[in-house]
Design a protein around this motif. Structure first.
Motif, PDB file in Angstrom:
ATOM      1  N   LEU A 266    -100.120 -49.603 -48.337  1.00  0.00           N
ATOM      2  CA  LEU A 266    -101.413 -49.834 -48.959  1.00  0.00           C
ATOM      3  C   LEU A 266    -101.225 -49.856 -50.472  1.00  0.00           C
ATOM      4  N   ASP A 267    -101.828 -50.832 -51.107  1.00  0.00           N
ATOM      5  CA  ASP A 267    -101.638 -51.055 -52.551  1.00  0.00           C
ATOM      6  C   ASP A 267    -100.155 -51.183 -52.902  1.00  0.00           C
ATOM      7  N   ASN A 269     -97.652 -49.530 -51.629  1.00  0.00           N
ATOM      8  CA  ASN A 269     -96.887 -48.295 -51.466  1.00  0.00           C
ATOM      9  C   ASN A 269     -96.758 -47.942 -49.982  1.00  0.00           C
ATOM     10  N   GLU A 286    -107.737 -53.906 -53.749  1.00  0.00           N
ATOM     11  CA  GLU A 286    -106.823 -53.255 -52.811  1.00  0.00           C
ATOM     12  C   GLU A 286    -105.957 -54.285 -52.093  1.00  0.00           C
ATOM     13  N   TYR A 339    -108.883 -43.751 -44.668  1.00  0.00           N
ATOM     14  CA  TYR A 339    -107.597 -43.555 -45.336  1.00  0.00           C
ATOM     15  C   TYR A 339    -106.770 -42.461 -44.663  1.00  0.00           C
ATOM     16  N   THR A 414     -99.763 -44.328 -60.384  1.00  0.00           N
ATOM     17  CA  THR A 414    -100.068 -44.289 -58.959  1.00  0.00           C
ATOM     18  C   THR A 414    -100.611 -42.904 -58.651  1.00  0.00           C
ATOM     19  N   LYS A 430    -101.752 -44.652 -53.920  1.00  0.00           N
ATOM     20  CA  LYS A 430    -102.522 -45.866 -54.174  1.00  0.00           C
ATOM     21  C   LYS A 430    -102.768 -46.025 -55.677  1.00  0.00           C
ATOM     22  N   ILE A 433    -109.000 -46.853 -55.087  1.00  0.00           N
ATOM     23  CA  ILE A 433    -109.600 -46.179 -53.941  1.00  0.00           C
ATOM     24  C   ILE A 433    -111.035 -46.634 -53.786  1.00  0.00           C
TER      25      ILE A 433
END
Length: 474
Positions: A266-267, A269, A286, A339, A414, A430, A433
């Motif tokens: 996600l993002d 990572n 995102e 999440y 991050t 991320k 968010i």
């Protein structure tokens, strides 16, 4: 367009623009980058620009009879995929022929502030007809993106309302980024021109909510659903979808009937838990990397779970080899998105300091524009938002005290998601968010990249209307 870049094993479908980034001469030397870029200069950034991005007006056909007049990168929408190597210094020349002051933000990278492409941090603005060369060493590896960070206000042809966006992939210095047969990059966008308007929204008694942007055309990739080339797959293939929400102010919810997404990042990572989901839910800015095993032959619609959005064009056809017919859409049974499913269920390390940030709206009323507040103040009166010490860990307690959803983005760092829905989690890293209406979350970041750091809602209108602040280092 499909390229066999590992014979017999892996294919790459580039749905983020056909044109490659051109080579060009350099503009400024590392010595001109300022003290925060000394580390980049020491890594011997090339003196010649390795890529050129030209920002200029184009006409882009998203469907027969629907031509978007917008600005874009190197004549394509989305802009060409920019692929860099982690830790390998790069120089990118940007030529601004957009007709307005502009700059490019390298979203998700850990850069010195003057290279980040954000005027609030001190990045140079590129005046019309001028050029600038960004020079930096890209990190961390993963799915990043690049986009305009200009202010738009009421001009719905500028900045993230326009076609000025593209994928930025930072390949890892070593190792295979994942086991897959086909790589597909898809960026969602909602469009300006005659297919967008600003309207009063009346959600209750006075004061009315104020003016909001309304869209009437959308794309996932280059064109509207049904009007572009399909994603062509083979039974048994493992397809890596890199999905980007490049909308200016609209969230994205995607499903592929009869298939599941195994989310691996996600993002950009890697996630601690590779959960399998039926729906991908991405707020503005995102990204999700998800592997789909192609085990349900047919012709399917990969599209928005919302009928109105699919009817606007938000989707693309996925076609198995040797299969023809009308594309099929089936609404997903489980659209839940949390999440926590991708995080660890333990507690993150304790922070050195906890800072509370409350987000509120002052309704604009009929014919007016809303204003956004962080802890009772609106940008630029939120400068600084707070001050940090280098290498300290900070926990931000985020309280969305409004009826709007907010994708909150932290530049040049991050962060770790440490609480969602009242549950403590850890390990999920991320840079943006999503904060649903009237929700709370907590995120931790380590102050390890000195310099002014922009913090804002990634909805263009919310940011332009004051939802922003600057974090400063002692």
């Amino acid at each position: 367009m499909v390229h066999d870049f590992i014979p017999g094993r892996r294919r790459f479908l580039e749905s983020a623009g056909k044109a490659g980034l051109a080579l060009a001469g350099g503009a400024m030397t590392p010595a001109a980058l300022g003290p925060a870029s000394r580390a980049n200069a020491r890594t011997k950034i090339p003196q010649e620009a390795e890529h050129t991005i030209r920002i200029a007006p184009i006409s882009h056909e998203i469907a027969p009879g629907k031509v978007i007049r917008t600005t874009a990168y190197n004549g394509s929408v989305p802009g060409a995929v920019l692929r860099l190597q982690e830790g390998q210094p790069a120089r990118i020349k940007v030529v601004n022929e957009s007709g307005y002051p502009n700059l490019i933000h390298w979203h998700g990278l850990h850069l010195p502030p003057e290279q980040d492409g954000t005027a609030e941090e001190g990045s140079p603005i590129i005046q019309p007809g001028k050029s600038l060369t960004y020079a930096f060493t890209p990190k961390p590896a993963g799915t990043r993106w690049y986009h305009s960070h200009a202010m738009a206000m009421t001009d719905l042809s500028k900045s993230t309302y326009s076609g000025e966006y593209g994928f930025l992939i930072v390949d890892p210095a070593a190792g295979d980024p994942g086991r897959y047969d086909l790589e597909v990059m898809l960026a969602s966008h909602t469009w300006s021109g005659e297919w967008v308007s600003i309207q009063d929204m009346h959600y209750g008694p006075p004061p009315d909510n104020g003016l909001e942007v309304m869209y009437h055309a959308a794309t996932l990739g280059e064109r509207m659903l049904g009007h572009g080339e399909p994603v062509r797959v083979r039974q048994g293939e493992r397809v890596l979808f890199r999905i980007l929400n490049a909308n200016a102010s609209m969230s994205l919810s995607l499903a592929l009937p009869g298939h599941r997404f195994q989310v691996i990042a996600l993002d950009g990572n890697p996630v601690p838990t590779r959960a399998s989901v039926e729906v991908l839910k991405l707020d503005v800015g995102e990204r999700a990397d998800a592997v789909v095993v192609m085990n349900n032959p047919g012709v399917w619609v990969l599209g928005s779970t919302h009928d109105d959005d699919r009817n606007m064009g938000m989707g693309i056809i996925v076609e198995y080899a040797d299969r023809r017919g009308e594309p099929q859409w089936i609404s997903p049974q489980n659209a839940a998105w949390n999440y926590a499913a991708f995080a660890r269920d333990d507690t993150a390390p304790s922070p050195n300091e906890t800072i509370s940030l409350r987000f509120e709206k002052i309704p604009g009323g009929r014919g007016g524009y809303n204003r956004w507040l962080i802890n009772g103040k609106s940008w630029p009166y939120t400068d600084p938002l707070f001050t940090v010490k280098e290498d300290q860990r900070y926990r931000l307690v985020l309280d969305n005290y409004s009826g709007d959803e907010h994708p909150v983005h932290l530049h040049r760092h991050t962060f770790e998601v440490t609480k969602v829905g009242g549950a403590a989690v850890s390990g999920l890293m991320k840079d943006t968010i999503s904060m649903p209406r009237f929700s709370q979350a907590e995120i931790d970041f380590i102050a390890d990249n000195p310099g002014p750091t922009f913090f804002h809602c990634h909805h263009q209108d919310h940011m332009d209307e004051g939802f922003a602040g600057l974090i400063t280092y002692l």
